[in-house]
Structures are given as C-alpha cells and as structure tokens.
Design an enzyme around this catalytic site. Structure first.
Site, PDB file in Angstrom:
ATOM      1  N   ASN A 247       9.127  10.280  24.774  1.00 22.61           N
ATOM      2  CA  ASN A 247       8.533   8.997  24.385  1.00 22.61           C
ATOM      3  C   ASN A 247       9.305   7.861  25.044  1.00 22.61           C
ATOM      4  OD1 ASN A 247       6.887   7.172  23.073  1.00 22.61           O
ATOM      5  ND2 ASN A 247       8.105   7.168  21.194  1.00 22.61           N
TER       6      ASN A 247
ATOM      7  N   SER B 199      16.919   3.435   8.592  1.00 24.16           N
ATOM      8  CA  SER B 199      15.859   2.426   8.555  1.00 24.16           C
ATOM      9  C   SER B 199      15.770   1.782   7.179  1.00 24.16           C
ATOM     10  CB  SER B 199      14.540   3.118   8.883  1.00 24.16           C
ATOM     11  OG  SER B 199      13.447   2.300   8.571  1.00 24.16           O
TER      12      SER B 199
ATOM     13  N   TYR C  41       8.203  10.736   8.340  1.00 23.39           N
ATOM     14  CA  TYR C  41       9.179  10.033   9.185  1.00 23.39           C
ATOM     15  C   TYR C  41      10.270   9.390   8.317  1.00 23.39           C
ATOM     16  CZ  TYR C  41      11.258   6.003  11.415  1.00 23.39           C
ATOM     17  OH  TYR C  41      12.163   5.073  11.834  1.00 23.39           O
TER      18      TYR C  41
ATOM     19  N   LYS D   4      14.645  10.131   7.752  1.00 23.68           N
ATOM     20  CA  LYS D   4      15.770   9.180   7.746  1.00 23.68           C
ATOM     21  C   LYS D   4      16.582   9.339   6.454  1.00 23.68           C
ATOM     22  CE  LYS D   4      15.051   7.545  11.743  1.00 23.68           C
ATOM     23  NZ  LYS D   4      15.972   7.966  12.827  1.00 23.68           N
TER      24      LYS D   4
ATOM     25  N   ILE E  33      -4.679  -9.133  11.663  1.00 24.61           N
ATOM     26  CA  ILE E  33      -3.626  -9.318  10.659  1.00 24.61           C
ATOM     27  C   ILE E  33      -4.007  -8.446   9.465  1.00 24.61           C
ATOM     28  CG2 ILE E  33      -2.565 -10.979   9.070  1.00 24.61           C
ATOM     29  CD1 ILE E  33      -2.776 -13.033  11.280  1.00 24.61           C
ATOM     30  N   PHE E  34      -3.139  -7.501   9.159  1.00 24.59           N
ATOM     31  CA  PHE E  34      -3.484  -6.509   8.135  1.00 24.59           C
ATOM     32  C   PHE E  34      -3.283  -7.086   6.725  1.00 24.59           C
ATOM     33  CE2 PHE E  34      -2.065  -3.289  11.543  1.00 24.59           C
ATOM     34  CZ  PHE E  34      -3.347  -3.175  12.048  1.00 24.59           C
TER      35      PHE E  34
ATOM     36  N   ARG F 189       8.700  -9.536   6.820  1.00 24.36           N
ATOM     37  CA  ARG F 189       9.680  -8.603   7.377  1.00 24.36           C
ATOM     38  C   ARG F 189      10.877  -9.376   7.929  1.00 24.36           C
ATOM     39  NH1 ARG F 189       6.582  -5.934   5.223  1.00 24.36           N
ATOM     40  NH2 ARG F 189       5.398  -4.110   5.923  1.00 24.36           N
TER      41      ARG F 189
ATOM     42  N   GLY G  89       0.079   1.887   3.285  1.00 21.11           N
ATOM     43  CA  GLY G  89       1.503   2.209   3.394  1.00 21.11           C
ATOM     44  C   GLY G  89       2.405   1.014   3.651  1.00 21.11           C
TER      45      GLY G  89
HETATM   46  N1  UFG Z   1       0.858  -5.969  11.487  1.00 18.93           N
HETATM   47  C1  UFG Z   1      -0.360  -6.619  11.624  1.00 18.93           C
HETATM   48  N2  UFG Z   1      -1.119  -6.312  12.700  1.00 18.93           N
HETATM   49  C2  UFG Z   1      -0.741  -5.410  13.655  1.00 18.93           C
HETATM   50  C3  UFG Z   1       0.506  -4.757  13.489  1.00 18.93           C
HETATM   51  C4  UFG Z   1       1.267  -5.063  12.397  1.00 18.93           C
HETATM   52  O1  UFG Z   1      -0.747  -7.440  10.791  1.00 18.93           O
HETATM   53  O2  UFG Z   1      -1.499  -5.167  14.596  1.00 18.93           O
HETATM   54  C5  UFG Z   1       1.699  -6.317  10.336  1.00 18.93           C
HETATM   55  C6  UFG Z   1       1.969  -5.142   9.427  1.00 18.93           C
HETATM   56  O3  UFG Z   1       0.946  -4.994   8.473  1.00 18.93           O
HETATM   57  C7  UFG Z   1       3.307  -5.527   8.830  1.00 18.93           C
HETATM   58  C8  UFG Z   1       3.994  -6.350   9.942  1.00 18.93           C
HETATM   59  O4  UFG Z   1       2.955  -6.722  10.821  1.00 18.93           O
HETATM   60  O5  UFG Z   1       3.090  -6.363   7.741  1.00 18.93           O
HETATM   61  C9  UFG Z   1       5.008  -5.546  10.692  1.00 18.93           C
HETATM   62  O6  UFG Z   1       4.415  -4.328  11.111  1.00 18.93           O
HETATM   63  P1  UFG Z   1       5.123  -3.365  12.143  1.00 18.93           P
HETATM   64  O7  UFG Z   1       4.218  -2.183  12.346  1.00 18.93           O
HETATM   65  O8  UFG Z   1       5.550  -4.114  13.354  1.00 18.93           O
HETATM   66  O9  UFG Z   1       6.448  -2.964  11.383  1.00 18.93           O
HETATM   67  P2  UFG Z   1       6.621  -2.181  10.017  1.00 18.93           P
HETATM   68  O10 UFG Z   1       7.454  -3.052   9.159  1.00 18.93           O
HETATM   69  O11 UFG Z   1       5.379  -1.654   9.458  1.00 18.93           O
HETATM   70  O12 UFG Z   1       7.349  -0.909  10.606  1.00 18.93           O
HETATM   71  C10 UFG Z   1       8.708  -0.795  10.627  1.00 18.93           C
HETATM   72  C11 UFG Z   1       9.177   0.088  11.783  1.00 18.93           C
HETATM   73  C12 UFG Z   1       8.673   1.496  11.629  1.00 18.93           C
HETATM   74  C13 UFG Z   1       9.016   2.003  10.265  1.00 18.93           C
HETATM   75  C14 UFG Z   1       8.435   1.078   9.236  1.00 18.93           C
HETATM   76  C15 UFG Z   1       8.721   1.527   7.859  1.00 18.93           C
HETATM   77  O13 UFG Z   1       8.712  -0.434  13.002  1.00 18.93           O
HETATM   78  O14 UFG Z   1       9.303   2.315  12.590  1.00 18.93           O
HETATM   79  O15 UFG Z   1       9.003  -0.210   9.404  1.00 18.93           O
HETATM   80  O16 UFG Z   1      10.081   1.470   7.692  1.00 18.93           O
HETATM   81  F1  UFG Z   1       8.499   3.220  10.070  1.00 18.93           F
END
Ligand code: UFG
Length: 341
Positions: free
Chosen positions: A38, A127, A152, A156, A220-221, A234, A300
């Site tokens: 990867n 993490s 995943y 961790k 935006i989720f 975050r 999630g």
């Molecule tokens: N988000 C959007 N649109 C997108 C992508 C993300 O709105 O297209 C939002 C998500 O809902 C979240 C925020 O942006 O609220 C951050 O999302 P990311 O996917 O960038 O990051 P996460 O916090 O979900 O993920 C991180 C790490 C993962 C790990 C996860 C859980 O990147 O590796 O935390 O610990 F698994």
C-alpha cells in the site's frame, strides 16, 4: 561517526516516509522495510530528493523472522519504529484474519527478533480510535479505552496489550505506543505526501483530489451532530509534527527509561476542528472554491475526539508546531506536485 540505524517498518508509507525525514534530521540513519502493498517507490524518490541520498530500503515482509534477523544484523539496527500494518477500516471487517495475521503477526515477529538481537527500543503506531466515542473531551491517556468498533481498531488495541504484557513480563524492552489523532498535510517541499490508492476514505485527500478535479464534489457525512456547526470534530495534526513525535519518543526511551519500560502518549494538537472548518480553511488558504454538499452520516464515525497532549509536552518535550492552515497548504502543494504532467 556512525549514525545509529533505526528500522522503519512501513517506511514508504505516509507517516513512515515523513518519519524517515525527521529521523535523518535528528542524526539517525533510517533503514526502511516495506512490502509496498500500500505504498509506492515515489516515496523513496522523494526521500532521496529531500535528504540528498538514497535511504536503504528492503522490499520484504515484516512477518518473516529470518528476513528481520538478517536486516537487524546487516544494518546494525539500534531501534525500531513500527508502522507496517493494514489500515482500511471497512476492509478489515471483510477480512479479519488477514488483518489480525498481518498487523499482530508482524508485531510479534518483530518483538521476538528485537529480544534475540538485544535491541530494546520500539515505537508503536497506535490510534485515538482506542478511545471510541469519548465521554469527556479532550481525551487524556487515562481516558478509558473502549471496545473497538472495527477489526482494524482492535488490532491497535490488542497490539498495545501485547506490548504492555511483554514489558510486564520483565523482558528487556523499552516501548512507547503513540496514539495518533488525524494526520494530514505533507512535507513542505512537496516531495513526499499521502498517496491513497483509489478513492480516498479520509477527508483531506478527498478535498485535495476534488479541488484538483480528480473527484466530484465532497460529501460532508452528516451535519446534524451535537457539535457547534453540526459536523464531526477531529484533531488534525500535521504529518511532520507527528513524525517529530516519533523522534522525541525514541530519544526519550534512549535517555530516560532504564531497561524495561512501557508507556502511551497522545499525539495531537489539542485543537478540535469540524469538517466544515476544514473545508472553509482549505478554501481560505488555497483560494480554491470547493464543491461540497451534505450527505447522510457515515456508519462508525465518532462525533468528536481531540487530544489532551499535555503528557507528550511534559514528558517527551514534544508539541505540535504547525497549524491546520499550514497542513492544508502543504497537502495542496503535494497534490499539485502529484498531478503535475
Ligand atoms: N468526512 C467527510 N467526507 C469525506 C471524508 C470524511 O465528511 O469524504 C468526515 C468524516 O465523517 C469525519 C471526518 O471527515 O467526520 C474525518 O474523517 P477521516 O476519514 O479523514 O478520519 P477519521 O477520523 O474517520 O479516521 C481516522 C483515521 C483512520 C482511523 C479512524 C478511526 O484516519 O485510520 O480515525 O480511528 F481508523
């Protein structure tokens, strides 16, 4: 003078490659082990551009005892930073055995070889996912670890438990787990950065690819969360700040830790930013108008998580120095370099 050699497993990946730079800048000699499942040769080319020399790299599997032993001997390895792992949350739910074997098997093999070779010092990639949906913010290292919601995430958590147990058994190991918050950005030269395969899951690479015209609008989720603007919060940390935390942790182990030690540290900025704030900051910093719309919540996702990084500051002497604006400017510079014809 010979520089101490540090094995960086997964060193061609996003955080690993930036950590190789930080190690070299701090007077270490990074040695990369990566199976390129990867990651890409581009990271090695970028390291060569930044450092002015070729970083030694073994294209091998970190699960292989004989291979690790050979690298430790050949390269006179003095410490290890272990990034090599599968990291796709969704995929981990489809292929749990592959995730457990790869992420935990490689850790166990590495520990066996470290003991055999009398190399005590290890930094482990953990993490903030271990905190789940925290009841109290910001999260400290004493905040409760919650049951993992993905395979995943469980790799961790179990990884941390393995490390705690092996140190508690009195083995001559000195180990720090770093609990990363959300790494973003790229090296300011634009020579290395994140190279997601396919459609990015993470917010910032999706934003930069959308701005570059490689993807459609950003979704935006969810904007109905109990946060100030309704979108999730975050702790976005510049990848070079995160890289430097590894060096600080390694130096701390080498200086202060006797010969049997385990600890965990948060690596975040201490500042939460919402999805909308990230989108707006990107627009301000780059002058690019983003095309986005609000969609349903993503399964999630936790609502809010950001770090209390006091322990890292007090005990490792490390603190994040770069802003979200810098991180987004650097991510954008990298995107432009990646896409240069
Ligand atoms: N988000 C959007 N649109 C997108 C992508 C993300 O709105 O297209 C939002 C998500 O809902 C979240 C925020 O942006 O609220 C951050 O999302 P990311 O996917 O960038 O990051 P996460 O916090 O979900 O993920 C991180 C790490 C993962 C790990 C996860 C859980 O990147 O590796 O935390 O610990 F698994």
């Amino acid at each position: 003078m010979t520089l101490p050699s540090i094995l960086v497993t997964g060193g061609a990946g996003f955080i690993g490659s930036h950590t190789a730079v930080a190690l070299a800048e701090a007077g270490y000699r990074p040695v990369i082990l990566d199976d390129f499942s990867n990651s890409s040769q581009r990271a090695l080319d970028g390291l060569q551009q930044i450092l002015g020399y070729t970083v030694p790299c073994y294209t091998k599997d970190c699960n292989d005892h004989a291979i690790l032993l050979d690298i430790f001997q050949r390269e006179n390895i003095r410490g290890v930073i272990h990034f090599a792992a599968f990291k796709a949350v969704g995929e981990s739910m489809q292929e749990p055995l592959r995730y457990y074997r790869n992420n935990l098997g490689s850790l166990i093999t590495l520990l066996e070889v470290m003991l055999e070779m009398n190399v005590p010092d290890l930094i482990f990639s953990s993490s903030c996912t271990v905190y789940g949906e925290p009841a109290v913010l910001p999260v400290t290292e004493a905040s409760p670890v919650q049951p993992a919601t993905s395979v995943y995430g469980n790799t961790k958590q179990v990884g941390e438990e393995i490390l705690r147990d092996v140190v508690a058994a009195g083995k001559p190991l000195r180990i720090i787990s770093l609990r990363y918050f959300n790494p973003v950005g790229a090296h300011p030269t634009g020579y290395i950065g994140e190279l997601p395969l396919g459609v990015p899951n993470n917010l910032v690479p999706f934003i930069t690819q959308s701005a570059a015209g490689l993807r459609g609008p950003i979704t935006i989720f969810g904007n109905d969360y109990p946060t100030p603007d309704g979108t999730c919060v975050r702790d976005y940390i510049h990848v070079m700040d995160l890289a430097e935390a590894h060096v600080a942790a390694l130096q701390n182990l080498q200086k202060n830790s006797g010969n049997n030690h385990y600890d965990v540290f948060n690596v975040g900025t201490g500042q939460g930013a919402s999805v909308l704030e990230v989108v707006q900051t990107f627009e301000e910093v780059t002058g690019h108008k983003l095309n986005y719309h609000v969609g349903p919540r993503r399964a999630g996702d936790v609502v809010s998580v950001f770090a209390d990084a006091t322990k890292s500051r007090e005990q490792l002497g490390w603190t994040a120095k770069r802003s979200l604006r810098e991180a987004l400017a650097d991510a954008w510079r990298w995107e432009l370099v990646v896409n240069r014809p």
